[in-house]
Design a protein around this motif. Sequence first.
Motif, mmCIF file in Angstrom:
data_model
loop_
_atom_site.group_PDB
_atom_site.id
_atom_site.type_symbol
_atom_site.label_atom_id
_atom_site.label_comp_id
_atom_site.label_asym_id
_atom_site.label_seq_id
_atom_site.Cartn_x
_atom_site.Cartn_y
_atom_site.Cartn_z
ATOM 1 N N VAL A 17 -0.908 -88.980 76.494
ATOM 2 C CA VAL A 17 0.157 -88.163 75.898
ATOM 3 C C VAL A 17 -0.247 -86.701 76.016
ATOM 4 N N ASP A 18 0.746 -85.829 76.048
ATOM 5 C CA ASP A 18 0.477 -84.399 76.150
ATOM 6 C C ASP A 18 0.103 -83.868 74.771
ATOM 7 N N LEU A 19 -1.073 -83.253 74.665
ATOM 8 C CA LEU A 19 -1.549 -82.726 73.386
ATOM 9 C C LEU A 19 -1.795 -81.230 73.500
ATOM 10 N N ALA A 20 -1.161 -80.477 72.641
ATOM 11 C CA ALA A 20 -1.374 -79.034 72.616
ATOM 12 C C ALA A 20 -2.749 -78.742 72.028
ATOM 13 N N VAL A 21 -3.381 -77.691 72.487
ATOM 14 C CA VAL A 21 -4.716 -77.329 72.037
ATOM 15 C C VAL A 21 -4.743 -77.050 70.529
ATOM 16 N N GLU A 22 -3.624 -76.597 69.991
ATOM 17 C CA GLU A 22 -3.577 -76.249 68.570
ATOM 18 C C GLU A 22 -3.042 -77.369 67.685
ATOM 19 N N ALA A 23 -2.638 -78.488 68.287
ATOM 20 C CA ALA A 23 -2.098 -79.607 67.505
ATOM 21 C C ALA A 23 -3.147 -80.092 66.506
ATOM 22 N N LEU A 24 -2.682 -80.474 65.333
ATOM 23 C CA LEU A 24 -3.584 -80.919 64.276
ATOM 24 C C LEU A 24 -3.720 -82.431 64.288
ATOM 25 N N VAL A 25 -4.953 -82.900 64.200
ATOM 26 C CA VAL A 25 -5.273 -84.319 64.313
ATOM 27 C C VAL A 25 -5.908 -84.785 63.011
ATOM 28 N N GLU A 26 -5.509 -85.975 62.572
ATOM 29 C CA GLU A 26 -6.119 -86.561 61.380
ATOM 30 C C GLU A 26 -6.225 -88.068 61.570
ATOM 31 N N THR A 27 -7.327 -88.626 61.128
ATOM 32 C CA THR A 27 -7.537 -90.068 61.226
ATOM 33 C C THR A 27 -6.578 -90.788 60.284
ATOM 34 N N THR A 28 -5.960 -91.841 60.772
ATOM 35 C CA THR A 28 -5.030 -92.648 59.972
ATOM 36 C C THR A 28 -5.819 -93.700 59.183
ATOM 37 N N PRO A 29 -5.167 -94.370 58.236
ATOM 38 C CA PRO A 29 -5.846 -95.471 57.540
ATOM 39 C C PRO A 29 -6.373 -96.531 58.519
ATOM 40 N N GLU A 30 -5.623 -96.800 59.594
ATOM 41 C CA GLU A 30 -6.087 -97.762 60.592
ATOM 42 C C GLU A 30 -7.356 -97.269 61.279
ATOM 43 N N GLY A 31 -7.419 -95.981 61.553
ATOM 44 C CA GLY A 31 -8.602 -95.406 62.181
ATOM 45 C C GLY A 31 -9.812 -95.397 61.259
ATOM 46 N N ARG A 32 -9.553 -95.285 59.950
ATOM 47 C CA ARG A 32 -10.657 -95.287 58.976
ATOM 48 C C ARG A 32 -11.326 -96.647 58.880
ATOM 49 N N THR A 33 -10.574 -97.701 59.168
ATOM 50 C CA THR A 33 -11.126 -99.052 59.044
ATOM 51 C C THR A 33 -11.434 -99.695 60.397
ATOM 52 N N ALA A 34 -11.161 -98.985 61.479
ATOM 53 C CA ALA A 34 -11.406 -99.529 62.823
ATOM 54 C C ALA A 34 -12.900 -99.746 63.036
ATOM 55 N N ARG A 35 -13.216 -100.793 63.755
ATOM 56 C CA ARG A 35 -14.611 -101.125 64.078
ATOM 57 C C ARG A 35 -14.942 -100.587 65.470
ATOM 58 N N PHE A 36 -15.920 -99.714 65.525
ATOM 59 C CA PHE A 36 -16.398 -99.160 66.786
ATOM 60 C C PHE A 36 -17.893 -99.427 66.892
ATOM 61 N N ARG A 37 -18.374 -99.519 68.121
ATOM 62 C CA ARG A 37 -19.824 -99.529 68.322
ATOM 63 C C ARG A 37 -20.342 -98.165 67.886
ATOM 64 N N PRO A 38 -21.538 -98.107 67.329
ATOM 65 C CA PRO A 38 -22.064 -96.810 66.863
ATOM 66 C C PRO A 38 -22.120 -95.747 67.949
ATOM 67 N N THR A 39 -22.281 -96.153 69.196
ATOM 68 C CA THR A 39 -22.380 -95.182 70.292
ATOM 69 C C THR A 39 -21.024 -94.836 70.905
ATOM 70 N N ASP A 40 -19.961 -95.451 70.434
ATOM 71 C CA ASP A 40 -18.625 -95.211 70.978
ATOM 72 C C ASP A 40 -18.160 -93.814 70.563
ATOM 73 N N PRO A 41 -17.800 -92.960 71.519
ATOM 74 C CA PRO A 41 -17.346 -91.609 71.153
ATOM 75 C C PRO A 41 -16.094 -91.623 70.286
ATOM 76 N N LEU A 42 -15.304 -92.685 70.366
ATOM 77 C CA LEU A 42 -14.117 -92.755 69.517
ATOM 78 C C LEU A 42 -14.503 -92.821 68.042
#
Length: 125
Positions: A31-56
């Motif tokens: 998706v096209d993202l403007a450099v000034e667009a504001l990003v915030e983690t959603t509740p789904e992102g707060r509970t997502a399971r990632f490997r510790p080394t995953d940049p996400l």
Amino acid sequence: MTEGRRRQGGRQAASLARPYAWTAGRTRPRVDLAVEALVETTPEGRTARFRPTDPLAAVTQLCLRQRSVAEVAVHLGVPLGVARVLLGDLLVAGQVSIRDTLPADASFDERNELLERVLSGLRAL
């Protein structure tokens, strides 16, 4: 070319290769993202399971507090294109939300003021 230059060039190439490895070589976000667009983690992102080394995982942690796309790139120490790809992936997965800072019909003065704020914020980093 001297050995020192080759090694220095190799280090520089390796330092850029790592972030692009995070995106599997992709340089364009989904998706096209403007450099000034504001990003915030959603509740789904707060509970997502990632490997510790995953940049996400690092991105979702950074964005627990609302940040601009540019700030994410600076904090991760990656090129803006890499940050946009990672954020685009998280947006598609519903793990971050993105809010534009200006409406599509913003005036020239509103856009200019925003750019001044972004530049000031980047200088402060």
